[in-house]
Design an enzyme around this catalytic site. Structure first.
Site, short mmCIF file in Angstrom:
data_model
loop_
_atom_site.label_atom_id
_atom_site.label_comp_id
_atom_site.label_asym_id
_atom_site.label_seq_id
_atom_site.Cartn_x
_atom_site.Cartn_y
_atom_site.Cartn_z
N TYR A 227 -9.39 -2.60 -5.42
CA TYR A 227 -9.20 -3.62 -5.71
C TYR A 227 -9.48 -3.65 -7.51
O TYR A 227 -9.15 -4.57 -7.51
CB TYR A 227 -10.15 -4.60 -4.57
CG TYR A 227 -9.57 -5.04 -3.28
CD1 TYR A 227 -8.61 -6.26 -4.09
CD2 TYR A 227 -10.18 -3.99 -2.10
CE1 TYR A 227 -7.74 -6.19 -2.75
CE2 TYR A 227 -9.49 -4.76 -0.85
CZ TYR A 227 -8.95 -5.85 -1.62
OH TYR A 227 -8.05 -6.05 0.19
N PHE A 375 -0.26 3.34 0.01
CA PHE A 375 -0.32 3.07 -1.06
C PHE A 375 0.56 2.87 -2.50
O PHE A 375 0.51 2.75 -3.84
CB PHE A 375 -1.70 3.55 -1.01
CG PHE A 375 -1.33 5.37 -1.65
CD1 PHE A 375 -0.92 5.80 -2.31
CD2 PHE A 375 -2.04 5.57 -0.68
CE1 PHE A 375 -1.31 7.50 -2.26
CE2 PHE A 375 -2.43 7.15 -0.50
CZ PHE A 375 -1.72 7.64 -1.39
#
Lengths: 549, 153
Positions: A227, A375
């Site tokens: 994040y 990812f």
């Protein structure tokens, strides 16, 4: 907004560019390592000169996952703060430089150990694989440097609040502050495992290390880390992109609320990386899965806010019909189009993330190359393309140059090429992962097993994608060098959006850090205290170090 | 707040709640939770500690087997097993050195095997075939060579 600087002070600009030079050198080195990995894994290429696959895998992870991101983010957040809350004080700027040099020294130390093949433990450095102590020390310096760097942003925020009592802080400064706090709270975990476990152990001061505790501390850090990468992209999406397309920010308070939710819910969720591990009670794993689902909410809010901005802009330009506004967007502007490709990639990326978090679904894909595919959509497309989109205006803004029409065109090609390369690479990774192909593994036929033979065509597709991506990286580096040193002199805007007149004023409660940090701490204690005590009370005898590469 | 915003947020929360309920139901009612065994062991005395002093496969019931297995660089012991189709197999696993992974491709078997910890996972093999078992956690230079097979006849 009397302190708003249309142009960043050149002294702050210099600090920003220092961060960016390191970030883009990291892109070159890490990108090359990534290309080599996909080539090795296609089975058609062998690394020369005794270089190990896991050595370049460590380079790739450390240099792109930790160095590129941290340097870029710190540089961008300093720029955003200086632009909207005013020029840094001399002390704040000095902190920025000390942080920068600590991070750079740490990077060089870790890089040297990887190159000497003393640290092929990947960027997650799972014990009991044991790297040279200088590797751990280098990474510690990167983290400590980032704290000092972050102090510059926090210091500026505090002085702005003192000068403007009762006023909500500028939106992008507020966001930079949230991300800095998130980073500091998160890195306490990794600092704890490195300082109290791995460093003494690699120095030979203690013999053994508790593997489960070390992994838990790592993943306490490892999820908010993602994040920390994502929020600067959201800053650009919320605040910069509306200005680039000529629209207003849909809602200031919705943006602040989503950032606060990220602070609260992105940390107490690390167990979703450890769902397959022994020694953790399944009820606590499930609790963190629930918290993981909650962190999806602010991302869905962000999606709404962005597309609401795009639609109201299109309609203000006379668009009709359900999707007519889509055509009115400025597709010829790389500052918009390249981050927009990133936004689109976040839709499948987020959906894949929900699969990963879904407890027993995780069992299908855990440690398969599906995760790598995941990812590379989130970090290596959504985030990185937004970082590139930021560079297209921020680099010329601080170097006193302009993004020319030719460079703008090249930048769009770069973004499109990235999307094509990533579709091949990440798509093939997702597919092969579902068939069981592992991540973080060199080429292997597994003794001619039929199942492993099925994976090879996907691995070739990954190499094709990886090669296209490498070409896109070269284009990006060319554009960066042009904007830093060769583009024509001029004024490039640092776009900062204004909030729509229709939006309500943000309540001051968002700036109540005692409240938000307090709830953050409570959630962390709630999610971690009991399982962590369990781990320590029921700990097996620790592990000695292994160097197996 | 805008009406569309309220609708969107309601849908978002609704979707997330459904996900929570489904994963919760599967975990607690259907006992499909991920492998989380809690026993520990001295990783340097695996060979002397029961049941790992006798790794191998044992029939424990009608169509039911127990497999005791050690993982070490860069191999599984035993490195091949055979069971009839329809068998329920209970795996009991531990590592003698670093962290390894235990993944059976094309099944839901996926578990981390860590030094000091005993891990357990159960699977019923309905489809006959050769199943590739591999280590899916980086464990050193020979990581990609670490595999075994389960033959389901």
């Amino acid at each position: 907004m009397n302190t708003l600087n249309a142009k960043i002070d050149p002294r702050d600009g210099k600090l920003v560019m220092a961060h960016f030079y390191v970030a883009f050198i990291a892109l070159a080195v890490g990108g090359l390592a990534g290309l080599l990995q996909t080539l090795v894994r296609s089975g058609k290429f062998v690394l020369p000169a005794g270089i190990g696959y896991y050595q370049i895998l460590t380079v790739h992870g450390v240099v792109l996952g930790l160095v590129l991101t941290t340097f870029f983010i710190m540089g961008f957040q300093i720029a955003a703060t200086s632009r909207t809350s005013g020029t840094l004080s001399n002390l704040q700027r000095k902190l920025g430089w000390i942080g920068f040099w600590l991070m750079t020294a740490g990077t060089l130390m870790a890089a040297t150990m990887i190159l000497l093949n003393k640290a092929s433990v990947l960027y997650t450095f799972y014990a009991p694989l044991q790297a040279h102590f200088i590797y751990y020390l280098g990474l510690t310096l990167v983290v400590v440097g980032s704290w000092v760097d972050g102090a510059a942003v926090l210091g500026k925020y505090i002085s702005w609040r003192k000068q403007n009592p009762g006023q909500p802080s500028p939106l992008i400064t507020f966001m930079a502050v949230v991300n800095t706090m998130l980073w500091i709270v998160a890195t306490i975990g990794v600092a704890a495992t490195v300082l109290f476990q791995l460093l003494p152990w690699s120095l030979g001061i203690v013999d053994r290390v508790d593997v489960l505790v070390s992994r838990t501390l790592f993943w306490y850090f490892g999820h908010p880390l993602v994040y920390f990468w994502l929020l600067p992209a959201y800053m650009a999406w919320y605040v910069v992109i509306p200005k680039v397309i000529g629209a207003k920010i849909f809602s200031d308070s919705l943006a602040r609320l989503s950032f606060i939710l990220f602070l609260l819910f992105s940390i107490p969720v690390g167990f979703h990386h450890q769902l397959m591990e022994p020694g953790i009670d399944p009820a606590w794993k499930f609790l963190q899965v629930i918290l993981t689902f909650l962190v999806v909410i602010p991302s869905l809010m962000t999606a709404f806010s962005l597309f609401a901005t795009f639609e109201s802009y299109g309609r203000s330009k006379g668009a009709t019909g359900l999707f007519g506004w889509f055509k009115k967007l400025p597709w010829g502007d790389a500052r918009f189009t390249v981050p927009f490709i990133g936004m689109l990639s976040f839709i499948p990326a987020g959906a894949g993330g929900l699969v990963n978090a879904s407890h027993q679904l995780n069992q299908v894909i855990h440690n398969t190359i599906w995760v790598t595919g995941h990812f590379h959509l989130t970090l290596a497309t959504a985030v990185v393309l937004t970082f590139f989109g930021i560079s297209y205006w921020l680099v010329p803004h601080v170097t006193g140059r302009v993004l020319t029409k030719a460079m703008n065109k090249l930048a769009i090609y770069q973004g499109v090429l990235w999307a094509i390369g990533m579709t091949f690479m990440s798509g093939a990774m997702h597919a092969a992962g579902l068939l069981g192909a592992p991540r973080r593994s060199s080429f292997s036929e597994y003794g001619g097993a039929a199942q492993a033979t099925e994976w090879i065509p996907y691995q070739i597709a990954q190499a094709v994608g990886g090669t296209i991506l490498f070409v896109a990286i070269i284009l990006m580096l060319y554009i960066f060098v042009n904007l830093a040193f060769f583009a024509p002199k001029g004024e490039e805007e640092f776009p900062i959006g204004e909030v729509s007149d229709k939006a309500e004023k943000s309540p001051m409660v968002f700036e109540n850090w005692k409240l938000w940090l307090g709830i953050t701490a409570l959630l962390i204690l709630f999610a971690y205290t009991i399982p962590f005590i369990d781990m320590i009370q029921n700990a097996p005898i620790g592990s000695k170090g292994y160097k197996l590469w | 707040m805008h009406l569309d915003e309220k609708i969107w947020l309601t849908l978002s929360f609704g979707m997330i709640m459904i996900f929570m309920l489904i994963t919760g139901y599967q975990t607690f009612a259907l006992e499909m939770g991920p492998p989380s065994h809690q026993e520990t062991i001295d990783p340097e005395k695996v060979d002397q500690t029961a049941p790992f002093n006798e790794p191998g496969i044992k029939k424990i019931g009608e169509n039911e087997y127990e497999v005791v297995m050690t993982l070490q660089i860069f191999s599984f012991t035993p490195n091949t097993i055979e069971v009839p189709a329809g068998s329920k197999v209970h795996f009991i696993l531990t590592s003698k050195d670093v962290v390894h992974g235990f993944e059976v491709a094309n099944t839901n078997i996926n578990a981390m095997v860590m030094p000091g910890h005993i891990q357990k996972i159960t699977q019923t093999f309905d489809q006959p075939g050769e199943y590739l078992v591999l280590c899916n956690e980086y464990c050193g230079a020979g990581h990609q060579m670490m595999s075994m097979t389960i033959s389901v006849k």
